[in-house]
Design a protein around this motif. Structure first.
Motif, PDB file in Angstrom:
ATOM      1  N   ILE A 429       0.871  -1.222  -0.141  1.00 32.21           N
ATOM      2  CA  ILE A 429      -0.005   0.122  -0.042  1.00 32.21           C
ATOM      3  C   ILE A 429       0.844   1.264   0.036  1.00 32.21           C
ATOM      4  N   GLY A 430       0.458   2.028  -0.838  1.00 32.75           N
ATOM      5  CA  GLY A 430       1.380   3.296  -1.009  1.00 32.75           C
ATOM      6  C   GLY A 430       1.815   3.714  -2.440  1.00 32.75           C
ATOM      7  N   GLN A 431       2.940   4.475  -2.561  1.00 36.50           N
ATOM      8  CA  GLN A 431       3.310   4.787  -4.041  1.00 36.50           C
ATOM      9  C   GLN A 431       3.596   3.636  -4.855  1.00 36.50           C
ATOM     10  N   PHE A 432       4.116   2.534  -4.513  1.00 33.81           N
ATOM     11  CA  PHE A 432       3.858   1.301  -5.340  1.00 33.81           C
ATOM     12  C   PHE A 432       3.033   0.259  -5.030  1.00 33.81           C
ATOM     13  N   SER A 433       1.803   0.492  -4.931  1.00 31.54           N
ATOM     14  CA  SER A 433       0.533  -0.374  -4.663  1.00 31.54           C
ATOM     15  C   SER A 433       0.358  -1.587  -5.461  1.00 31.54           C
ATOM     16  N   THR A 434       0.090  -2.785  -4.972  1.00 28.40           N
ATOM     17  CA  THR A 434      -0.011  -3.770  -5.724  1.00 28.40           C
ATOM     18  C   THR A 434      -1.511  -3.980  -6.540  1.00 28.40           C
ATOM     19  N   GLY A 435      -2.269  -3.049  -6.358  1.00 24.17           N
ATOM     20  CA  GLY A 435      -3.592  -3.296  -6.893  1.00 24.17           C
ATOM     21  C   GLY A 435      -4.483  -2.158  -6.929  1.00 24.17           C
ATOM     22  N   PRO A 436      -5.713  -2.080  -7.609  1.00 24.20           N
ATOM     23  CA  PRO A 436      -6.731  -1.059  -7.097  1.00 24.20           C
ATOM     24  C   PRO A 436      -7.076  -0.768  -5.513  1.00 24.20           C
ATOM     25  N   THR A 440      -6.950   2.288  -3.479  1.00 24.00           N
ATOM     26  CA  THR A 440      -7.855   3.307  -3.031  1.00 24.00           C
ATOM     27  C   THR A 440      -7.611   3.551  -1.572  1.00 24.00           C
ATOM     28  N   HIS A 441      -7.282   2.348  -0.783  1.00 23.81           N
ATOM     29  CA  HIS A 441      -7.034   2.777   0.640  1.00 23.81           C
ATOM     30  C   HIS A 441      -5.988   3.642   0.923  1.00 23.81           C
ATOM     31  N   TRP A 442      -4.819   4.017  -0.101  1.00 24.28           N
ATOM     32  CA  TRP A 442      -3.864   4.946   0.314  1.00 24.28           C
ATOM     33  C   TRP A 442      -4.584   6.225  -0.137  1.00 24.28           C
ATOM     34  N   ARG A 443      -5.387   6.506  -1.132  1.00 23.40           N
ATOM     35  CA  ARG A 443      -5.732   7.614  -1.376  1.00 23.40           C
ATOM     36  C   ARG A 443      -7.077   8.088  -0.283  1.00 23.40           C
ATOM     37  N   ARG A 444      -7.627   7.170   0.401  1.00 23.91           N
ATOM     38  CA  ARG A 444      -8.602   7.694   1.524  1.00 23.91           C
ATOM     39  C   ARG A 444      -7.770   8.058   2.601  1.00 23.91           C
ATOM     40  N   LEU A 445      -6.524   7.600   2.775  1.00 21.67           N
ATOM     41  CA  LEU A 445      -5.615   7.930   4.051  1.00 21.67           C
ATOM     42  C   LEU A 445      -5.316   9.554   3.459  1.00 21.67           C
ATOM     43  N   LEU A 446      -4.859   9.781   2.360  1.00 23.63           N
ATOM     44  CA  LEU A 446      -4.399  11.048   1.918  1.00 23.63           C
ATOM     45  C   LEU A 446      -5.352  12.123   1.967  1.00 23.63           C
ATOM     46  N   ASN A 447      -6.825  11.718   1.605  1.00 20.55           N
ATOM     47  CA  ASN A 447      -7.747  12.672   1.739  1.00 20.55           C
ATOM     48  C   ASN A 447      -8.204  12.970   2.911  1.00 20.55           C
ATOM     49  N   ARG A 450      -5.476  12.479   9.702  1.00 21.93           N
ATOM     50  CA  ARG A 450      -6.059  12.693  11.363  1.00 21.93           C
ATOM     51  C   ARG A 450      -7.442  11.685  11.542  1.00 21.93           C
ATOM     52  N   THR A 451      -7.779  10.887  10.493  1.00 23.99           N
ATOM     53  CA  THR A 451      -8.657  10.016  10.776  1.00 23.99           C
ATOM     54  C   THR A 451      -8.446   8.617  10.183  1.00 23.99           C
ATOM     55  N   ALA A 452      -8.659   7.671  10.998  1.00 22.94           N
ATOM     56  CA  ALA A 452      -8.420   6.169  10.668  1.00 22.94           C
ATOM     57  C   ALA A 452      -9.263   5.601   9.666  1.00 22.94           C
ATOM     58  N   VAL A 453      -8.829   4.950   8.848  1.00 20.42           N
ATOM     59  CA  VAL A 453      -9.572   4.579   7.737  1.00 20.42           C
ATOM     60  C   VAL A 453      -9.050   2.990   7.515  1.00 20.42           C
ATOM     61  N   GLU A 454     -10.220   1.989   7.656  1.00 22.07           N
ATOM     62  CA  GLU A 454     -10.108   0.647   7.513  1.00 22.07           C
ATOM     63  C   GLU A 454     -10.578   0.139   6.429  1.00 22.07           C
ATOM     64  N   GLN A 455      -9.897  -1.040   5.948  1.00 23.69           N
ATOM     65  CA  GLN A 455     -10.121  -1.765   4.823  1.00 23.69           C
ATOM     66  C   GLN A 455      -9.791  -3.159   4.806  1.00 23.69           C
ATOM     67  N   TRP A 456     -10.338  -4.349   4.197  1.00 22.23           N
ATOM     68  CA  TRP A 456     -10.089  -5.630   4.088  1.00 22.23           C
ATOM     69  C   TRP A 456      -9.222  -5.599   2.667  1.00 22.23           C
ATOM     70  N   HIS A 457      -8.259  -6.354   2.714  1.00 18.27           N
ATOM     71  CA  HIS A 457      -7.407  -6.622   1.682  1.00 18.27           C
ATOM     72  C   HIS A 457      -7.121  -8.090   1.435  1.00 18.27           C
ATOM     73  N   SER A 458      -7.121  -8.518  -0.015  1.00 19.95           N
ATOM     74  CA  SER A 458      -6.905  -9.756  -0.280  1.00 19.95           C
ATOM     75  C   SER A 458      -5.502 -10.055  -0.483  1.00 19.95           C
ATOM     76  N   LEU A 459      -4.777 -11.066   0.021  1.00 19.60           N
ATOM     77  CA  LEU A 459      -3.276 -11.410  -0.098  1.00 19.60           C
ATOM     78  C   LEU A 459      -3.081 -12.053  -1.433  1.00 19.60           C
ATOM     79  N   ARG A 460      -2.049 -11.541  -1.689  1.00 17.94           N
ATOM     80  CA  ARG A 460      -1.587 -11.702  -3.202  1.00 17.94           C
ATOM     81  C   ARG A 460      -0.105 -12.763  -3.024  1.00 17.94           C
TER      82      ARG A 460
END
Length: 476
Positions: A429-436, A440-447, A450-460
């Motif tokens: 997750i971040g600059q070199f994310s492994t998928g959409p 999406t989770h990283w964009r939610r963090l930047l936007n 100061r607010t925690a954002v949760e999300q489920w991720h499927s392992l690759r």
């Protein structure tokens, strides 16, 4: 006084006219009165009661019947000119009993029914829609635009024949017996039992054994030997795969004996609405586990309280490989403190890496800035489970200006005492994310700082992450 004398005359005239018309419609060959026509005569045996009549006969029907009987007694058959006047006083010989009135009523109703039955049906009419025509600028008639109608034969061309063919992949195996399924797919059989405990409120599933399992297949389609046949059974409750369970791995066998019992805590009514899914999986330590076959048992079709044992033939699964699992993460960035907080909450349905029941998973978190590994942290190891709860937090120092160049690598391992840890799955997750989803989770963090954002991720898999993310290549 004159009005009272004309009223019976009018009633008799209307009665005779109606009888004349009825006879004309019914016979079609005579102009005689109904009582002279042999086809209109009805005997007591021919009287039919057409259904339940109302308690009181309608007045118009009684009047016409009275007029019919009155004219019958007063008018001669050869008189067709004018009916004689009927007296207001009725003699006892002209009075009718209740049975005569009912017989006349039923006779008249039958004549109406014969009239409707013999009346020719109306011809079919070809009704066309109204078309509006217009005049063009040169006073030319402009025909309206008509949509081309699809021929009736083309209706069946819209269907997909492959969806209804017997050879399609989505054929209904419910119509086949276990012997037919075994002969068609040759994937073996599974022996298990189910029973619901009303006192304790849980569903008990016992996995007993399996027979005639096929040997595993390599990537090029070749069959491997017995040494690579390491089956185990993974079960869950559809449709949401609630509380997945799995047995231990049986090494080097095509006829494994499990003899393991599992319980699912859920109400009885909810258990009846679910489907028990049992998947027989082949264990492979160095790659993804392959699904040999599956059995789906709707719990509404069995007696859960009484319980029972079943031998079910395995059918192919659309999911050829077992998923690596899912990871629930929470991210939060504090710009004033320059801290990136990471919460690893839990994981579920992780890939089993141990031959014994369950696994010993832990999560490693690595901070990569650009293409340089900066920091590594890891959670505690959860023993003997594939659905671990961690609820652990980590904090990384990340300046505001470097936030867009940061990547977080999450890797799940299975702890192994004898050798190196077993790889389960990874995401970036971040600059070199492994998928959409990771992006999406990283964009939610930047936007929403100061607010925690949760999300489920499927392992690759490791190969997939290395192919799409340069940050995955920088970590071990």
């Amino acid at each position: 006084m004159a009005y009272t004398q004309l009223e019976p005359i009018n009633e008799g005239l209307l009665s005779r006219l109606s009888n004349l018309l009825l006879c004309r419609w019914s016979c079609g060959s005579c102009w005689r009165w109904c009582w002279e026509c042999s086809c209109c005569q009805t005997s007591d045996e021919e009287v039919e009661i057409l259904g339940p009549f109302p308690a009181q006969t309608p007045s118009w029907l009684v009047n016409e019947c009275n007029g019919e009987k009155s004219t019958d007694s007063q008018v001669t058959p050869n008189d067709h000119t004018s009916p004689p006047a009927r007296n207001n006083t009725t003699s006892p010989s002209h009075r009718h009993s209740g049975s005569d009135m009912s017989r006349s009523t039923f006779s008249l109703v039958r004549q109406f029914s014969n009239l409707d039955a013999r009346r020719p049906s109306s011809p079919l009419m070809d009704v066309k829609p109204i078309e509006f025509w217009a005049m063009g600028p040169r006073k030319e008639v402009v025909q309206p635009l008509r949509r081309p109608q699809t021929p009736q034969d083309d209706y069946f061309r819209k269907l997909e024949p492959r969806l209804y063919s017997l050879d399609s992949c989505g054929d209904d195996v419910d119509s086949l017996t276990d012997d037919e399924i075994l002969m068609r797919y040759q994937l073996g059989m599974l022996h298990f039992s189910t029973q619901y405990d009303l006192i304790n409120g849980h569903l008990s599933v016992r996995v007993i054994e399996a027979r005639d399992l096929p040997l595993p297949v390599t990537c090029d389609g070749a069959r491997q030997d017995m040494a690579h046949s390491n089956p185990y059974v993974k079960m869950s409750l559809l449709p949401d795969h609630k509380n997945s369970r799995q047995t231990g791995v049986k090494r080097k066998t095509q006829n494994p004996v499990f003899e393991e019992r599992f319980t699912f805590e859920l109400p009885f009514l909810e258990a009846q609405r679910r489907t028990l899914l049992l998947s027989v999986v082949d264990f492979d330590k160095f790659s993804r586990h392959c699904v040999i076959g599956k059995v789906a048992l709707p719990l509404s079709e069995v007696d859960l309280v009484k319980g029972g044992h079943w031998w079910k033939a395995l059918v192919p699964s659309s999911q050829n490989e077992v998923e690596l699992g899912e990871l629930l993460l929470s991210l939060n960035y504090l710009p004033s403190a320059g801290r990136l907080n990471v919460d690893i909450i839990r994981a579920k349905q992780l890939l089993q890496t141990d031959m014994c029941q369950g696994s010993d998973p832990f999560v490693k978190v690595q901070l990569v800035t650009g293409l340089k590994l900066v920091k590594t942290k890891k959670t505690s190891c959860m023993r003997g489970t594939i659905d671990p709860f961690y609820n652990e937090s980590f904090s990384f120092r990340v300046p505001q200006e470097d936030l867009n160049e940061v990547s977080l690598v999450f890797t799940v391992y299975g702890h192994n005492v004898k050798s190196s840890n077993d790889f389960v799955g990874r995401i970036v997750i971040g600059q070199f994310s492994t998928g959409p989803p990771e992006m999406t989770h990283w964009r939610r963090l930047l936007n929403s700082q100061r607010t925690a954002v949760e999300q489920w991720h499927s392992l690759r898999s490791r190969a997939e992450c290395d192919r799409v993310s340069p940050a995955s290549l920088e970590v071990t």
